[in-house]
Enzyme design. Structure first.
Site, PDB file in Angstrom:
ATOM      1  N   GLU A 120       0.845  -1.201   0.000  1.00  0.00           N
ATOM      2  CA  GLU A 120       0.000   0.000   0.000  1.00  0.00           C
ATOM      3  C   GLU A 120       0.884   1.255   0.000  1.00  0.00           C
ATOM      4  O   GLU A 120       0.766   2.146   0.847  1.00  0.00           O
ATOM      5  CB  GLU A 120      -0.981   0.021   1.185  1.00  0.00           C
ATOM      6  N   GLU A 134      -0.398   9.704   9.866  1.00  0.00           N
ATOM      7  CA  GLU A 134      -0.232   8.730   8.779  1.00  0.00           C
ATOM      8  C   GLU A 134       0.475   9.295   7.553  1.00  0.00           C
ATOM      9  O   GLU A 134       1.284   8.613   6.915  1.00  0.00           O
ATOM     10  CB  GLU A 134      -1.597   8.151   8.383  1.00  0.00           C
ATOM     11  N   HIS A 210     -12.686   7.284  13.832  1.00  0.00           N
ATOM     12  CA  HIS A 210     -11.633   7.075  14.840  1.00  0.00           C
ATOM     13  C   HIS A 210     -10.385   7.939  14.683  1.00  0.00           C
ATOM     14  O   HIS A 210      -9.519   7.940  15.537  1.00  0.00           O
ATOM     15  CB  HIS A 210     -11.177   5.616  14.813  1.00  0.00           C
ATOM     16  N   ARG A 212      -7.188  10.320  14.537  1.00  0.00           N
ATOM     17  CA  ARG A 212      -6.619  11.252  15.527  1.00  0.00           C
ATOM     18  C   ARG A 212      -6.880  12.716  15.157  1.00  0.00           C
ATOM     19  O   ARG A 212      -7.133  13.541  16.028  1.00  0.00           O
ATOM     20  CB  ARG A 212      -5.112  11.012  15.648  1.00  0.00           C
TER      21      ARG A 212
HETATM   22  C1  UD1 Z   1      -4.267   3.332  14.744  1.00  0.00           C
HETATM   23  C2  UD1 Z   1      -3.408   3.970  13.643  1.00  0.00           C
HETATM   24  C3  UD1 Z   1      -4.281   4.527  12.536  1.00  0.00           C
HETATM   25  C4  UD1 Z   1      -5.287   3.490  12.045  1.00  0.00           C
HETATM   26  C5  UD1 Z   1      -6.042   2.895  13.212  1.00  0.00           C
HETATM   27  C6  UD1 Z   1      -6.923   1.769  12.730  1.00  0.00           C
HETATM   28  C7  UD1 Z   1      -1.330   5.058  14.371  1.00  0.00           C
HETATM   29  C8  UD1 Z   1      -0.712   6.265  14.957  1.00  0.00           C
HETATM   30  N1  UD1 Z   1      -2.661   5.091  14.219  1.00  0.00           N
HETATM   31  O1  UD1 Z   1      -5.014   4.382  15.330  1.00  0.00           O
HETATM   32  O2  UD1 Z   1      -3.478   4.941  11.460  1.00  0.00           O
HETATM   33  O3  UD1 Z   1      -6.182   4.123  11.163  1.00  0.00           O
HETATM   34  O4  UD1 Z   1      -5.110   2.364  14.169  1.00  0.00           O
HETATM   35  O5  UD1 Z   1      -7.907   1.443  13.647  1.00  0.00           O
HETATM   36  O6  UD1 Z   1      -0.634   4.123  14.085  1.00  0.00           O
HETATM   37  N2  UD1 Z   1      -7.377   0.110  21.878  1.00  0.00           N
HETATM   38  C9  UD1 Z   1      -7.752  -0.981  22.619  1.00  0.00           C
HETATM   39  N3  UD1 Z   1      -7.805  -2.201  22.024  1.00  0.00           N
HETATM   40  C10 UD1 Z   1      -7.501  -2.395  20.720  1.00  0.00           C
HETATM   41  C11 UD1 Z   1      -7.129  -1.280  19.949  1.00  0.00           C
HETATM   42  C12 UD1 Z   1      -7.058  -0.042  20.546  1.00  0.00           C
HETATM   43  O7  UD1 Z   1      -8.043  -0.861  23.799  1.00  0.00           O
HETATM   44  O8  UD1 Z   1      -7.585  -3.531  20.242  1.00  0.00           O
HETATM   45  C13 UD1 Z   1      -7.307   1.428  22.514  1.00  0.00           C
HETATM   46  C14 UD1 Z   1      -6.098   1.585  23.452  1.00  0.00           C
HETATM   47  O9  UD1 Z   1      -6.449   2.379  24.536  1.00  0.00           O
HETATM   48  C15 UD1 Z   1      -5.118   2.359  22.557  1.00  0.00           C
HETATM   49  C16 UD1 Z   1      -6.062   3.263  21.797  1.00  0.00           C
HETATM   50  O10 UD1 Z   1      -7.199   2.444  21.521  1.00  0.00           O
HETATM   51  O11 UD1 Z   1      -4.148   3.051  23.310  1.00  0.00           O
HETATM   52  C17 UD1 Z   1      -5.552   3.887  20.528  1.00  0.00           C
HETATM   53  O12 UD1 Z   1      -4.914   2.920  19.688  1.00  0.00           O
HETATM   54  P1  UD1 Z   1      -3.783   3.418  18.655  1.00  0.00           P
HETATM   55  O13 UD1 Z   1      -3.281   2.251  17.894  1.00  0.00           O
HETATM   56  O14 UD1 Z   1      -2.783   4.222  19.371  1.00  0.00           O
HETATM   57  O15 UD1 Z   1      -4.539   4.439  17.738  1.00  0.00           O
HETATM   58  P2  UD1 Z   1      -5.736   4.246  16.732  1.00  0.00           P
HETATM   59  O16 UD1 Z   1      -6.597   5.441  16.830  1.00  0.00           O
HETATM   60  O17 UD1 Z   1      -6.320   2.904  16.905  1.00  0.00           O
HETATM   61  N1  UDP Z   2     -13.389  -3.054  10.405  1.00  0.00           N
HETATM   62  C1  UDP Z   2     -13.767  -4.176  11.125  1.00  0.00           C
HETATM   63  N2  UDP Z   2     -14.582  -4.020  12.210  1.00  0.00           N
HETATM   64  C2  UDP Z   2     -15.030  -2.814  12.602  1.00  0.00           C
HETATM   65  C3  UDP Z   2     -14.620  -1.658  11.876  1.00  0.00           C
HETATM   66  C4  UDP Z   2     -13.786  -1.819  10.796  1.00  0.00           C
HETATM   67  O1  UDP Z   2     -13.399  -5.299  10.790  1.00  0.00           O
HETATM   68  O2  UDP Z   2     -15.764  -2.753  13.595  1.00  0.00           O
HETATM   69  C5  UDP Z   2     -12.506  -3.234   9.246  1.00  0.00           C
HETATM   70  C6  UDP Z   2     -12.956  -2.562   7.979  1.00  0.00           C
HETATM   71  O3  UDP Z   2     -13.834  -3.371   7.244  1.00  0.00           O
HETATM   72  C7  UDP Z   2     -11.631  -2.334   7.272  1.00  0.00           C
HETATM   73  C8  UDP Z   2     -10.681  -2.038   8.415  1.00  0.00           C
HETATM   74  O4  UDP Z   2     -11.279  -2.621   9.571  1.00  0.00           O
HETATM   75  O5  UDP Z   2     -11.186  -3.521   6.632  1.00  0.00           O
HETATM   76  C9  UDP Z   2     -10.504  -0.567   8.578  1.00  0.00           C
HETATM   77  O6  UDP Z   2      -9.909  -0.316   9.788  1.00  0.00           O
HETATM   78  P1  UDP Z   2      -9.952   1.097  10.477  1.00  0.00           P
HETATM   79  O7  UDP Z   2     -11.128   1.858  10.010  1.00  0.00           O
HETATM   80  O8  UDP Z   2      -9.809   0.841  11.932  1.00  0.00           O
HETATM   81  O9  UDP Z   2      -8.586   1.762   9.999  1.00  0.00           O
HETATM   82  P2  UDP Z   2      -8.154   2.588   8.694  1.00  0.00           P
HETATM   83  O10 UDP Z   2      -8.524   1.806   7.492  1.00  0.00           O
HETATM   84  O11 UDP Z   2      -8.837   3.912   8.769  1.00  0.00           O
HETATM   85  O12 UDP Z   2      -6.686   2.750   8.876  1.00  0.00           O
END
Ligand code: UD1
Ligand code: UDP
Length: 381
Positions: A120, A134, A210, A212
């Site tokens: 990607e 990102e 979601h 940031r």
């Molecule tokens: C991250 C990525 C973002 C991506 C997103 C997909 C970075 C900086 N951000 O953002 O690019 O779009 O993932 O979803 O790499 N948490 C849980 N359990 C989980 C996952 C998350 O509890 O399984 C909570 C935790 O408190 C964690 C917070 O979510 O600290 C944020 O997770 P983080 O990976 O830092 O940021 P995302 O917003 O998920």
């Molecule tokens: N997705 C999932 N369960 C959910 C929300 C999203 O499986 O409850 C999948 C969605 O179909 C896609 C991926 O997660 O394949 C997207 O992830 P997310 O939106 O967290 O991150 P981003 O693509 O914005 O980085």
């Protein structure tokens, strides 16, 4: 000749969904040892994907903490990767997309002088702070990588403009490969509410949010817009699988919970999500992955962001930028709810992001790079 040791590194839900079919494809090649190292930047949301795609990591850094910062994710990944690389001794490291795991994975590979393949590659908004972090992550990985697997020709052109001319392949996005394995007409949901939704008699809106850069005021505007849409339209059911981030959960609780016709549910497993998307009426999201999946399923998307690095589906007419202004989001959603013409103009299946054979092309390209096969034909969307 010894087998090529290819280590895929990922840590968040979207990376896992998009890397899972590739790890499998690589494992099916007799010239390759397919290794899998997870950082677990996400824990529950990663484990759910591993389960759906039957993946067992060879190494797990287990770094996630609640409310983690960008610096802690990056530093923990870097430290953990040292050990993983020493133990698994890869010849090539694959990273995906633009997360902190992606950046740290590539940087760590560089420190160990191991070549990097970027899956990607080439997506850009040209706004340093949006999406944050990102856009910078993917630019930094572009500087480190040796092989660039671009989903589209447009992504390849972005890299060429930056002077990156070697190691480029147009492969399609692996998310379309994943989607092909999950969506079924007769799919039965394990999340019971999803079996009960009136997909034919009402309009099911699928929402995720979601990012940031949307924290704070933008997320408040988005939540209030969603509330207004649900309150104004009795024929709507709004389904929102809420990301586990505490920041997101607080915004949802404060501004959206309790609104009529709004179903706030936990994150869905990938197969549940894909099948829900296949049945819904409209998608409202700030997600990157959903912008790629929904067009392939013929579902219109309103993007809850100021910009997108995925202009292909906008050009094809199935995705529109709705922005982060409350009134605009409501107006654009209302138009798609009430004007059959406007809806029909967007609701047609297009596949600018892939034909389902991205993983095959990437595996072929890797073997070609190491002198063990033919160069694959580029994907032409
Ligand atoms: C991250 C990525 C973002 C991506 C997103 C997909 C970075 C900086 N951000 O953002 O690019 O779009 O993932 O979803 O790499 N948490 C849980 N359990 C989980 C996952 C998350 O509890 O399984 C909570 C935790 O408190 C964690 C917070 O979510 O600290 C944020 O997770 P983080 O990976 O830092 O940021 P995302 O917003 O998920
Ligand atoms: N997705 C999932 N369960 C959910 C929300 C999203 O499986 O409850 C999948 C969605 O179909 C896609 C991926 O997660 O394949 C997207 O992830 P997310 O939106 O967290 O991150 P981003 O693509 O914005 O980085």
């Amino acid at each position: 000749m010894s087998k090529l040791r290819v280590m895929s590194v990922f840590g968040t839900r979207p990376e896992a969904i998009k890397m899972a079919p590739l790890v499998r494809e690589l494992a099916g090649r007799e010239e390759i040892d397919s290794l899998c190292c997870v950082t677990a930047q996400h824990r529950e949301m990663l484990d759910s994907v591993l389960e759906v795609f039957h993946l067992r990591p060879d190494w797990d850094l287990n770094i996630m903490t609640p409310r983690q910062t960008l610096s802690t994710i990056t530093s923990k990944c870097l430290t953990g990767m040292d050990e993983a690389i020493d133990a698994l001794k890869p010849d090539l490291i694959l990273v995906h997309g633009d997360t902190s795991t992606t950046f740290a994975g590539a940087l760590s590979a560089f420190y160990h002088q191991i070549p990097v393949g970027h899956v990607e590659a080439g997506l850009r908004t040209y706004d340093k702070y949006s999406p944050f972090p990102e856009e910078m992550n993917r630019k930094l990985v572009s500087a480190i990588a040796d092989l660039y697997f671009c989903p589209t020709e447009n992504n390849r052109q972005n890299l060429l403009r930056e002077g990156i001319t070697q190691g480029l392949f147009v492969t399609g996005n692996t998310v379309i490969d994943a989607l092909k394995t999950t969506v079924r007409k007769d799919y039965h949901f394990t999340t019971e509410i999803l079996n009960q939704l009136p997909y034919d008699s009402k309009k099911v809106l699928l929402v995720t949010c979601h990012r940031r850069e949307n924290y704070g005021e933008p997320m408040r505007n988005i939540m209030l817009a969603l509330r207004e849409i649900a309150e104004n339209n009795e024929d709507v059911e709004l389904v929102y699988p809420v990301h586990l981030s505490p920041v997101v959960r607080e915004a949802v609780d404060q501004y959206l919970r309790g609104a009529p016709r709004v179903h706030l549910i936990d994150p869905l497993a990938a197969d549940e999500m894909h099948n829900l998307m296949a049945r819904c009426y409209l998608v409202l999201t700030d997600s990157g992955g959903l912008q790629e999946e929904a067009p392939a399923l013929g579902k219109p998307v309103l993007v809850l962001r100021r910009e997108t690095e995925r202009p292909e589906a906008v050009a094809a007419g199935t995705v529109k930028l709705a922005g982060i202004n409350r009134e605009t989001i409501v107006a654009m959603a209302e138009e798609l709810l009430h004007s059959t013409g406007a809806y029909a103009a967007m609701a047609h299946a297009v596949n600018p992001y892939g034909d389902g054979f991205a993983c095959r092309r990437i595996a072929d390209a890797i073997l070609w790079h190491f002198g063990r096969g033919e160069r694959p034909e580029d994907f032409r969307g």
